[in-house]
Design a protein around this motif. Structure first.
Motif, mmCIF file in Angstrom:
data_model
loop_
_atom_site.group_PDB
_atom_site.id
_atom_site.type_symbol
_atom_site.label_atom_id
_atom_site.label_comp_id
_atom_site.label_asym_id
_atom_site.label_seq_id
_atom_site.Cartn_x
_atom_site.Cartn_y
_atom_site.Cartn_z
ATOM 1 N N PRO A 199 28.530 41.337 37.990
ATOM 2 C CA PRO A 199 27.874 42.044 36.891
ATOM 3 C C PRO A 199 28.574 41.809 35.559
ATOM 4 N N PHE A 200 27.796 41.789 34.487
ATOM 5 C CA PHE A 200 28.367 41.555 33.165
ATOM 6 C C PHE A 200 29.499 42.523 32.814
ATOM 7 N N PRO A 201 29.368 43.833 33.107
ATOM 8 C CA PRO A 201 30.483 44.738 32.780
ATOM 9 C C PRO A 201 31.777 44.352 33.489
ATOM 10 N N MET A 202 31.676 43.875 34.732
ATOM 11 C CA MET A 202 32.861 43.418 35.450
ATOM 12 C C MET A 202 33.478 42.220 34.760
ATOM 13 N N ALA A 203 32.643 41.260 34.368
ATOM 14 C CA ALA A 203 33.139 40.057 33.703
ATOM 15 C C ALA A 203 33.798 40.407 32.368
ATOM 16 N N LYS A 204 33.236 41.359 31.662
ATOM 17 C CA LYS A 204 33.765 41.738 30.346
ATOM 18 C C LYS A 204 35.157 42.347 30.467
ATOM 19 N N VAL A 205 35.316 43.305 31.362
ATOM 20 C CA VAL A 205 36.622 43.954 31.496
ATOM 21 C C VAL A 205 37.631 43.000 32.106
ATOM 22 N N ALA A 206 37.171 42.102 32.973
ATOM 23 C CA ALA A 206 38.081 41.115 33.553
ATOM 24 C C ALA A 206 38.640 40.208 32.468
ATOM 25 N N ARG A 207 37.789 39.770 31.561
ATOM 26 C CA ARG A 207 38.260 38.909 30.480
ATOM 27 C C ARG A 207 39.339 39.610 29.657
ATOM 28 N N GLU A 208 39.110 40.868 29.348
ATOM 29 C CA GLU A 208 40.083 41.623 28.561
ATOM 30 C C GLU A 208 41.403 41.771 29.311
ATOM 31 N N ASP A 209 41.311 42.167 30.579
ATOM 32 C CA ASP A 209 42.532 42.404 31.360
ATOM 33 C C ASP A 209 43.271 41.107 31.671
ATOM 34 N N TYR A 210 42.533 40.055 31.949
ATOM 35 C CA TYR A 210 43.176 38.779 32.282
ATOM 36 C C TYR A 210 43.840 38.158 31.058
ATOM 37 N N THR A 211 43.211 38.304 29.898
ATOM 38 C CA THR A 211 43.821 37.811 28.664
ATOM 39 C C THR A 211 45.147 38.525 28.407
ATOM 40 N N ASN A 212 45.154 39.827 28.633
ATOM 41 C CA ASN A 212 46.377 40.608 28.444
ATOM 42 C C ASN A 212 47.458 40.224 29.443
ATOM 43 N N ALA A 213 47.041 39.657 30.581
ATOM 44 C CA ALA A 213 48.001 39.238 31.607
ATOM 45 C C ALA A 213 48.392 37.771 31.460
ATOM 46 N N GLY A 214 48.000 37.153 30.347
ATOM 47 C CA GLY A 214 48.480 35.815 30.046
ATOM 48 C C GLY A 214 47.535 34.673 30.350
ATOM 49 N N LEU A 215 46.296 34.955 30.811
ATOM 50 C CA LEU A 215 45.366 33.878 31.126
ATOM 51 C C LEU A 215 44.766 33.317 29.840
ATOM 52 N N PRO A 216 44.903 32.016 29.597
ATOM 53 C CA PRO A 216 44.277 31.428 28.401
ATOM 54 C C PRO A 216 42.752 31.459 28.523
ATOM 55 N N ASN A 217 42.068 31.613 27.405
ATOM 56 C CA ASN A 217 40.604 31.610 27.427
ATOM 57 C C ASN A 217 40.050 30.314 27.996
ATOM 58 N N SER A 218 40.762 29.220 27.786
ATOM 59 C CA SER A 218 40.302 27.921 28.266
ATOM 60 C C SER A 218 40.380 27.799 29.789
ATOM 61 N N ALA A 219 41.066 28.745 30.444
ATOM 62 C CA ALA A 219 41.226 28.708 31.896
ATOM 63 C C ALA A 219 40.358 29.750 32.592
ATOM 64 N N LEU A 220 39.445 30.376 31.847
ATOM 65 C CA LEU A 220 38.551 31.385 32.413
ATOM 66 C C LEU A 220 37.116 30.873 32.347
ATOM 67 N N PHE A 221 36.463 30.808 33.513
ATOM 68 C CA PHE A 221 35.110 30.270 33.609
ATOM 69 C C PHE A 221 34.174 31.311 34.212
ATOM 70 N N GLY A 222 32.991 31.454 33.610
ATOM 71 C CA GLY A 222 31.984 32.348 34.137
ATOM 72 C C GLY A 222 30.724 32.238 33.281
ATOM 73 N N ASP A 223 29.577 32.184 33.916
ATOM 74 C CA ASP A 223 28.331 32.075 33.152
ATOM 75 C C ASP A 223 28.114 33.275 32.244
ATOM 76 N N ALA A 224 28.643 34.425 32.632
ATOM 77 C CA ALA A 224 28.456 35.636 31.829
ATOM 78 C C ALA A 224 29.011 35.461 30.417
ATOM 79 N N TYR A 225 30.037 34.628 30.269
ATOM 80 C CA TYR A 225 30.707 34.526 28.974
ATOM 81 C C TYR A 225 29.897 33.762 27.929
ATOM 82 N N ALA A 226 28.787 33.186 28.352
ATOM 83 C CA ALA A 226 27.863 32.600 27.371
ATOM 84 C C ALA A 226 26.993 33.676 26.713
ATOM 85 N N PHE A 227 27.066 34.912 27.251
ATOM 86 C CA PHE A 227 26.183 35.976 26.773
ATOM 87 C C PHE A 227 26.936 37.223 26.302
ATOM 88 N N ILE A 228 28.220 37.354 26.682
ATOM 89 C CA ILE A 228 28.967 38.560 26.289
ATOM 90 C C ILE A 228 30.227 38.179 25.515
#
Length: 228
Positions: A199-228
């Motif tokens: 679900p989009f809400p899951m993808a959104k919070v995951a992006r926020e939490d993973y970024t805070n844990a050091g994951l570069p944006n270039s290493a995160l893949f998901g179709d949801a991120y084309a829309f949120i």
């Protein structure tokens, strides 16, 4: 492109596993999706669960009930007409491996996205460590848990982590939110490549939490991120 129905199976909890064939060559990447053409201006996306290098068919996992016509209409058309019109292939969140550990995260039927990538990685004989996190409200909703357990057993670089939100006292595995289970396992995400579907809400919070844990944006893949 027309896809013809081979099999349709209810795997429980209103999820249907569908196998489709075509007379045309099937060209797509692991982790892409197709668009089902239901009308002139009505195209509905569904992740492809099959492995492009191994399978000569298209596999879909669709969660559908009569109260949800968006997905149910597709099921009904397959049952009545035996085929659907689709466009391949869509999405940029497909398997793009490098030297990093690969983490696949699925919520519910987002598993179809993860399945395609996992089995394609096996077909390509990737040597990266691959961690599969699949979450649902109940363990019974992880309808291919046994297959993933066997996959991990057969390959030393694959690890399966089932996650159950509302586990009872008999459950000894991970509990809570599936995206959080990744953070519980890896405190530092800077050395990972993460693919996520749900679900989009899951993808959104995951992006926020993973970024805070050091994951570069270039290493995160998901179709949801084309829309949120």
């Amino acid at each position: 492109m027309q896809l013809n129905l081979k099999t349709i199976e209810n795997v429980g909890h209103d999820v249907y596993r569908i196998i489709l064939s075509s007379d045309e060559v099937l060209t797509y990447e692991a982790g892409q999706y197709l668009l089902v053409k239901m009308g002139a201006n009505d195209e509905r996306p569904f992740s492809i669960a099959s492995s492009p290098s191994k399978d000569r068919f298209i596999e879909l996992h669709i969660g559908a009930t009569p109260e949800n016509p968006y997905a149910w209409d597709v099921i009904e058309q397959l049952r009545t007409k035996g085929n659907i019109q689709v466009s391949l292939a869509n999405g940029k969140a497909y398997l793009q491996p490098d030297e990093k550990t690969i983490v696949l995260v699925a919520g519910g039927t987002g598993y179809s996205y993860v399945k395609s990538i996992a089995y394609e990685a096996v077909t390509q004989q990737l040597e990266n460590d691959i961690h599969i996190f699949w979450g649902a409200k109940e363990f019974s909703q992880l309808y291919e848990a046994e297959a993933l357990t066997n996959l991990a057993h057969d390959h030393d670089n694959i690890f399966f982590h089932p996650v159950v939100e509302g586990a009872d006292e008999d459950w000894s595995g991970a509990t809570g939110l599936v995206h959080q289970a990744v953070l519980n396992h890896f405190t530092d995400l800077s050395h990972l490549q993460v693919y996520i579907a749900g679900p989009f809400p899951m993808a959104k919070v995951a992006r926020e939490d993973y970024t805070n844990a050091g994951l570069p944006n270039s290493a995160l893949f998901g179709d949801a991120y084309a829309f949120i």
